[in-house]
Design a protein around this motif. Structure first.
Motif, PDB file in Angstrom:
ATOM      1  N   ILE A   1     -15.704  -3.085  -4.598  1.00  0.00           N
ATOM      2  CA  ILE A   1     -16.724  -3.615  -5.505  1.00  0.00           C
ATOM      3  C   ILE A   1     -16.725  -2.855  -6.828  1.00  0.00           C
ATOM      4  O   ILE A   1     -16.786  -3.442  -7.915  1.00  0.00           O
ATOM      5  N   GLY A   2     -16.630  -1.512  -6.744  1.00  0.00           N
ATOM      6  CA  GLY A   2     -16.647  -0.707  -7.965  1.00  0.00           C
ATOM      7  C   GLY A   2     -15.476  -1.025  -8.873  1.00  0.00           C
ATOM      8  O   GLY A   2     -15.645  -1.221 -10.088  1.00  0.00           O
ATOM      9  N   PHE A   3     -14.273  -1.092  -8.311  1.00  0.00           N
ATOM     10  CA  PHE A   3     -13.095  -1.391  -9.125  1.00  0.00           C
ATOM     11  C   PHE A   3     -13.114  -2.831  -9.627  1.00  0.00           C
ATOM     12  O   PHE A   3     -12.656  -3.121 -10.740  1.00  0.00           O
TER      13      PHE A   3
ATOM     14  N   GLU B   1      -5.607   2.623 -19.454  1.00  0.00           N
ATOM     15  CA  GLU B   1      -6.877   2.512 -20.156  1.00  0.00           C
ATOM     16  C   GLU B   1      -8.092   2.492 -19.234  1.00  0.00           C
ATOM     17  O   GLU B   1      -9.211   2.747 -19.676  1.00  0.00           O
ATOM     18  N   THR B   2      -7.894   2.195 -17.957  1.00  0.00           N
ATOM     19  CA  THR B   2      -9.026   2.163 -17.015  1.00  0.00           C
ATOM     20  C   THR B   2      -8.965   3.263 -15.972  1.00  0.00           C
ATOM     21  O   THR B   2      -9.951   3.496 -15.273  1.00  0.00           O
ATOM     22  N   SER B   3      -7.798   3.928 -15.840  1.00  0.00           N
ATOM     23  CA  SER B   3      -7.579   4.957 -14.811  1.00  0.00           C
ATOM     24  C   SER B   3      -7.665   4.389 -13.394  1.00  0.00           C
ATOM     25  O   SER B   3      -7.893   5.113 -12.439  1.00  0.00           O
ATOM     26  N   ILE B   4      -7.497   3.064 -13.252  1.00  0.00           N
ATOM     27  CA  ILE B   4      -7.436   2.436 -11.932  1.00  0.00           C
ATOM     28  C   ILE B   4      -5.962   2.314 -11.553  1.00  0.00           C
ATOM     29  O   ILE B   4      -5.150   1.825 -12.325  1.00  0.00           O
TER      30      ILE B   4
ATOM     31  N   LEU C   1      -5.223  -2.574  -8.802  1.00  0.00           N
ATOM     32  CA  LEU C   1      -5.318  -3.725  -9.714  1.00  0.00           C
ATOM     33  C   LEU C   1      -4.578  -4.924  -9.119  1.00  0.00           C
ATOM     34  O   LEU C   1      -5.092  -6.054  -9.140  1.00  0.00           O
ATOM     35  N   GLU C   2      -3.381  -4.673  -8.601  1.00  0.00           N
ATOM     36  CA  GLU C   2      -2.618  -5.767  -7.997  1.00  0.00           C
ATOM     37  C   GLU C   2      -3.314  -6.320  -6.754  1.00  0.00           C
ATOM     38  O   GLU C   2      -3.277  -7.527  -6.495  1.00  0.00           O
ATOM     39  N   ALA C   3      -3.961  -5.429  -5.988  1.00  0.00           N
ATOM     40  CA  ALA C   3      -4.681  -5.883  -4.790  1.00  0.00           C
ATOM     41  C   ALA C   3      -5.878  -6.752  -5.164  1.00  0.00           C
ATOM     42  O   ALA C   3      -6.198  -7.715  -4.457  1.00  0.00           O
ATOM     43  N   LEU C   4      -6.548  -6.450  -6.282  1.00  0.00           N
ATOM     44  CA  LEU C   4      -7.673  -7.279  -6.738  1.00  0.00           C
ATOM     45  C   LEU C   4      -7.178  -8.664  -7.135  1.00  0.00           C
ATOM     46  O   LEU C   4      -7.799  -9.678  -6.789  1.00  0.00           O
ATOM     47  N   GLU C   5      -6.055  -8.726  -7.842  1.00  0.00           N
ATOM     48  CA  GLU C   5      -5.549 -10.022  -8.290  1.00  0.00           C
ATOM     49  C   GLU C   5      -5.032 -10.862  -7.120  1.00  0.00           C
ATOM     50  O   GLU C   5      -5.105 -12.091  -7.160  1.00  0.00           O
ATOM     51  N   SER C   6      -4.496 -10.207  -6.093  1.00  0.00           N
ATOM     52  CA  SER C   6      -3.989 -10.940  -4.930  1.00  0.00           C
ATOM     53  C   SER C   6      -5.027 -11.063  -3.814  1.00  0.00           C
ATOM     54  O   SER C   6      -4.726 -11.600  -2.750  1.00  0.00           O
ATOM     55  N   GLU C   7      -6.237 -10.518  -4.058  1.00  0.00           N
ATOM     56  CA  GLU C   7      -7.359 -10.597  -3.110  1.00  0.00           C
ATOM     57  C   GLU C   7      -7.008  -9.979  -1.762  1.00  0.00           C
ATOM     58  O   GLU C   7      -7.309 -10.515  -0.704  1.00  0.00           O
TER      59      GLU C   7
END
Length: 364
Positions: free
Chosen positions: A51-53, A25-28, A33-39
């Motif tokens: 920043i964009g993602f 649904e986001t094309s990410i 996505l996993e890297a954002l959640e695990s910082e």
């Protein structure tokens, strides 16, 4: 201090959202996505991409994107090393002027000696200056799941995998602004700007382009850019490898196969799958790993392969299959309700006439 990654993960879990759903649904890509959640900031090619993602993901979850980005910036500042001035040992004040005088004296003597040597050995004819090392021929880059980062020049090309085949994007300008020619027209990106780019005119972003460096003196300098595809399915598809294609003589005699088309060469093809009800679906393109997922009513898959595509469905009556090859569409027949479907859609070479045939081969 709150962790932005934990907020993203907890919010997703509270909404009962799977990573795979958000990818569609986001094309990410899932790894971002996993890297954002695990910082894990090192996963991203540069901070503008992160920043964009991060903004897109936060907004998708219904969070305040500015607050989430502020938490990221606070974490970055907190983890930054202290300024050198805070850890430096204080030196006696009289040492600095003394060192400056000594350094100036040594440098002046060295410069005088160097100038004298150069004048004495200067050749009579000067060598013309070479302004920039521009490649003599244009280059072509295939975009993949790994972000592209490098210097490109006018007329260089990027190959992007799209439904129905590859799309070629050509660098049109690298002076003052970065311009890239697409089937949807020439699109421009300013220096230090990050832009989502629609490559084929369907109003959906396919690429994220970030311009790191430009020249104001001409296209010979080129442009330093980062380019990332938003969806892994848009990775460039390599041309068919005819050496890997089976001949009709090598096919099992007891296997039934149906011809879709024939041609004097083999080329990439696409399978469009539209689901009308829930179905367990498994596929493998060429020699890549097998992918398995549960698809529901309204879901759509677009799979592109160079040589072969293997599909398996728990209920063949729940999905419409359409092959796109050489600009034409071919509908595959539906199976009976409840029937398990397992088949290869692949190129084979006919040993009698030397032609290549795209066929559907039934499997056990």
């Amino acid at each position: 201090m709150e962790n932005y990654g934990e907020i993203l993960r907890h919010t997703r879990e509270e909404k009962h959202l799977e990573i795979e759903t958000i990818v569609r649904e986001t094309s990410i890509s899932q790894r971002y996505l996993e890297a954002l959640e695990s910082e894990e900031a090192h996963v991203f090619p540069s901070e503008p991409y992160l920043i964009g993602f991060l903004k897109n993901y936060a907004e998708y979850l219904g969070l305040n994107s500015k607050q989430i980005v502020s938490l990221y910036n606070a974490k970055k500042i907190q983890e930054a090393p202290p300024p050198a001035a805070l850890t430096a040992h204080e030196r006696p004040k009289f040492l600095i002027p003394l060192l400056i005088v000594l350094v100036v004296a040594v440098v002046a003597a060295g410069v005088f000696a160097l100038v004298s040597v150069i004048k004495a050995h200067r050749p009579q004819t000067a060598t013309p200056n070479v302004a920039l090392d521009k490649p003599s021929a244009s280059k072509k880059y295939e975009l993949s799941e790994e972000p592209f980062s490098g210097r490109v020049f006018k007329n260089d090309q990027f190959v992007l995998g799209m439904e129905g085949g590859n799309v070629v994007l050509t660098v049109a300008q690298t002076t003052d602004v970065f311009g890239i020619e697409t089937p949807a027209g020439v699109q421009f990106v300013e220096l230090s700007e990050q832009m989502e780019m629609d490559a084929n005119g369907d109003s959906m972003p396919d690429l994220v382009v970030y311009v790191k460096d430009l020249s104001a003196k001409g296209n010979d300098h080129g442009a330093e850019v980062n380019i990332m595809i938003k969806n892994a399915s848009n990775a460039a598809i390599a041309d068919s490898d005819e050496s890997q294609i089976q001949s009709t003589a090598d096919l099992p005699k007891d296997k039934k196969w149906t011809e879709i088309l024939s041609d004097t060469r083999a080329y990439p093809f696409t399978l469009n799958v539209t689901f009308r009800a829930g179905c367990l679906f498994r596929y493998r393109t060429d020699r890549k790993d097998t992918v398995e997922d549960y698809l529901a009513n309204g879901d759509v898959l677009n799979l592109t392969a160079s040589n072969a595509l293997r599909v398996w469905m728990s209920n063949g009556n729940t999905a419409k299959l359409q092959v796109v090859a050489n600009g034409k569409n071919y509908d595959l027949p539906l199976s009976k309700a409840g029937a398990v479907v397992a088949e290869d859609i692949k190129w084979i070479k006919d040993t009698t006439d030397g032609k290549f045939r795209l066929v559907v081969l039934e499997l056990d």
